[in-house]
Design a protein around this motif. Structure first.
Motif, short mmCIF file in Angstrom:
data_model
loop_
_atom_site.label_atom_id
_atom_site.label_comp_id
_atom_site.label_asym_id
_atom_site.label_seq_id
_atom_site.Cartn_x
_atom_site.Cartn_y
_atom_site.Cartn_z
N GLY A 91 0.95 -1.09 0.08
CA GLY A 91 0.11 -0.10 -0.13
C GLY A 91 0.86 1.26 0.05
O GLY A 91 1.96 1.23 0.28
N PRO A 92 0.25 2.30 -0.33
CA PRO A 92 0.95 3.67 -0.31
C PRO A 92 1.32 4.02 1.04
O PRO A 92 0.63 3.85 2.07
CB PRO A 92 -0.10 4.68 -1.01
CG PRO A 92 -1.26 4.13 -0.76
CD PRO A 92 -1.17 2.54 -0.58
N THR A 95 1.47 10.54 -0.01
CA THR A 95 0.70 11.27 -1.18
C THR A 95 1.50 11.85 -2.27
O THR A 95 2.44 12.61 -1.71
CB THR A 95 -0.39 12.14 -0.72
OG1 THR A 95 -1.42 11.38 0.39
CG2 THR A 95 -1.09 12.49 -1.83
N SER A 148 1.57 7.48 -3.60
CA SER A 148 -0.02 7.07 -3.50
C SER A 148 -0.44 6.58 -5.02
O SER A 148 -1.24 5.75 -5.39
CB SER A 148 -1.18 8.15 -3.05
OG SER A 148 -0.74 9.50 -3.74
N GLU A 149 -0.14 7.67 -5.93
CA GLU A 149 -0.64 7.36 -7.52
C GLU A 149 0.09 6.23 -8.00
O GLU A 149 -0.38 5.59 -8.56
CB GLU A 149 -0.41 8.48 -8.41
CG GLU A 149 -1.45 9.74 -7.97
CD GLU A 149 -1.72 10.37 -9.31
OE1 GLU A 149 -0.95 10.56 -10.27
OE2 GLU A 149 -2.82 11.24 -9.03
N VAL A 151 1.13 3.53 -6.43
CA VAL A 151 0.32 2.22 -5.88
C VAL A 151 -0.80 2.16 -6.48
O VAL A 151 -1.25 0.96 -6.81
CB VAL A 151 0.48 2.35 -4.16
CG1 VAL A 151 -0.22 1.11 -3.86
CG2 VAL A 151 2.03 2.31 -3.75
N ASN A 152 -1.68 3.12 -6.50
CA ASN A 152 -3.08 3.10 -6.46
C ASN A 152 -3.55 3.01 -8.18
O ASN A 152 -4.61 2.38 -8.51
CB ASN A 152 -4.01 4.06 -6.28
CG ASN A 152 -3.97 4.02 -4.45
OD1 ASN A 152 -3.68 3.05 -3.84
ND2 ASN A 152 -3.88 5.15 -3.75
N ILE A 153 -2.81 3.38 -8.97
CA ILE A 153 -3.04 3.65 -10.25
C ILE A 153 -2.21 2.88 -11.35
O ILE A 153 -2.54 2.26 -12.20
CB ILE A 153 -2.75 5.28 -10.74
CG1 ILE A 153 -3.92 6.13 -10.17
CG2 ILE A 153 -3.07 5.15 -12.34
CD1 ILE A 153 -3.60 7.68 -10.47
N PRO A 156 0.15 -1.83 -7.72
CA PRO A 156 -0.11 -2.04 -6.40
C PRO A 156 0.96 -2.98 -5.46
O PRO A 156 0.96 -2.86 -4.39
CB PRO A 156 -1.33 -2.78 -6.33
CG PRO A 156 -1.58 -3.60 -7.49
CD PRO A 156 -0.78 -2.72 -8.45
N SER A 158 4.06 -2.28 -5.86
CA SER A 158 5.20 -1.07 -5.53
C SER A 158 6.39 -1.52 -6.20
O SER A 158 7.60 -1.54 -5.41
CB SER A 158 5.46 -0.93 -4.06
OG SER A 158 4.16 -0.28 -3.73
#
Length: 334
Positions: A91-92, A95, A148-149, A151-153, A156, A158
């Motif tokens: 996870g991130p 941010t 954050s981006e 990982v999320n975009i 995931p 990393s």
């Protein structure tokens, strides 16, 4: 079946002799079956013998005061060059937005062997078809891969390399180096992928051979030879042996083949494997240690791939050296 095999020998005998012989044979097999049944029963009722390992109470530890717990717990950052980035959770961690360029392919990477695979292919596509792309450096030592981006975009997991194809709406993410090579080759008219089914499958055989073996070479040998905070003989011996086995596999494959997939064509399999040999030489500086020069066929191929103009450019993209192209947005950046 065994009983029937005796019948040709028994049948020609006279009746009394035939009966006597059959009784003897039946008795013989009855006893044999009883013995076999007894042995089978013994085998199935006994537990499998234990694997021969050192007694856990007497096995030495390293460091000597280490006691293996029943349940492992994370006690903080690990030592060594790679330690700060390692945690047992995903996870991130902060941010951070990702930059975007104008080309369809947005690559987020750094010049490790896995990163080089993709930039080499993209430069080859630039030579072959004029394809342009944007390459943004993800500095793993600054932990950019946990933004954050990213990982999320993008990924995931990393890890680099990862990319977005922004010709899709919403953008299509592609991660894992082998998958990126496959995706890009297929997107651009099967570039560096043979059309013949047998040769195509052989290319994927070697591509995924690389995906399966690279962690033992990088995370195993490379880590304990170069990056671990201590020199651990057991670990270095274990992963050196595996690395040399891999080198021998490649050397034998290249004995009668110009390129890895053996079809007379350079393919994405070559682009996937070559950076790891480069890594042994330039990152780990272990070419003498593993006697790399003794793998004559492998080194002939390595030198041949190294002379390709796209390879020379590709290893500079998002790289580490003085001639590194930190960000790449067009051919003119070189």
């Amino acid at each position: 079946t065994f009983r029937l095999a005796f019948l040709p020998f028994v049948y020609p005998l006279k009746n009394k002799m035939r009966i006597s012989s059959l009784i003897s044979i039946a008795t013989l097999f009855a006893n044999s079956n009883n013995n076999m049944t007894t042995k089978d029963t013994t085998t199935t009722t006994n537990q499998d013998p234990p694997v021969t390992t050192p007694d856990e109470t007497t096995k030495p530890s390293f460091p000597s005061d280490y006691v293996r717990p029943d349940v492992w717990t994370f006690d903080g950052d690990q030592d060594g060059k790679m330690g700060a980035m390692n945690k047992p959770t995903a996870g991130p961690r902060f941010t951070k937005a990702l930059p975007r360029g104008e080309h369809d392919t947005q690559l987020y990477s750094i010049g490790t062997p896995n990163g080089m695979k993709v930039t080499i292919l993209l430069e080859e596509l630039n030579d072959l078809k004029g394809i342009e792309y944007d390459a943004w450096k993800i500095n793993m030592f600054d932990l950019d891969q946990f933004g954050s981006e990213f990982v999320n975009i993008v990924n995931p997991n990393s890890k680099i390399p990862a990319m977005l194809d922004i010709s899709f709406d919403p953008p299509l993410r592609v991660f894992e180096s082998g998958n990126i090579l496959k995706y890009l080759a297929e997107k651009y008219d099967d570039a560096f992928l043979p059309k013949d089914p047998r040769s195509r499958v052989e290319t994927f055989n070697w591509l995924f051979w690389n995906i399966g073996t690279a962690p033992l070479l990088g995370g195993g040998f490379g880590h304990f030879y170069s990056y671990a905070p201590i020199h651990d003989k057991y670990a270095i011996d274990r992963y050196t042996m595996e690395t040399k086995r891999q080198l021998d596999v490649l050397d034998k494959q290249l004995k009668d083949n110009e390129y890895i997939a053996g079809n007379g064509e350079v393919t994405i399999a070559d682009f996937a494997i070559w950076p790891w040999i480069y890594c042994i030489i330039h990152f780990y500086k272990a070419d003498t240690f593993v006697e790399l020069s003794s793998y004559k066929h492998l080194m002939r191929w390595y030198d041949q791939i190294a002379e390709r103009p796209a390879v020379k450019r590709g290893i500079r993209v998002n790289g580490f050296g003085e001639d590194a192209v930190t960000e790449r947005h067009s051919r003119s950046d070189f």
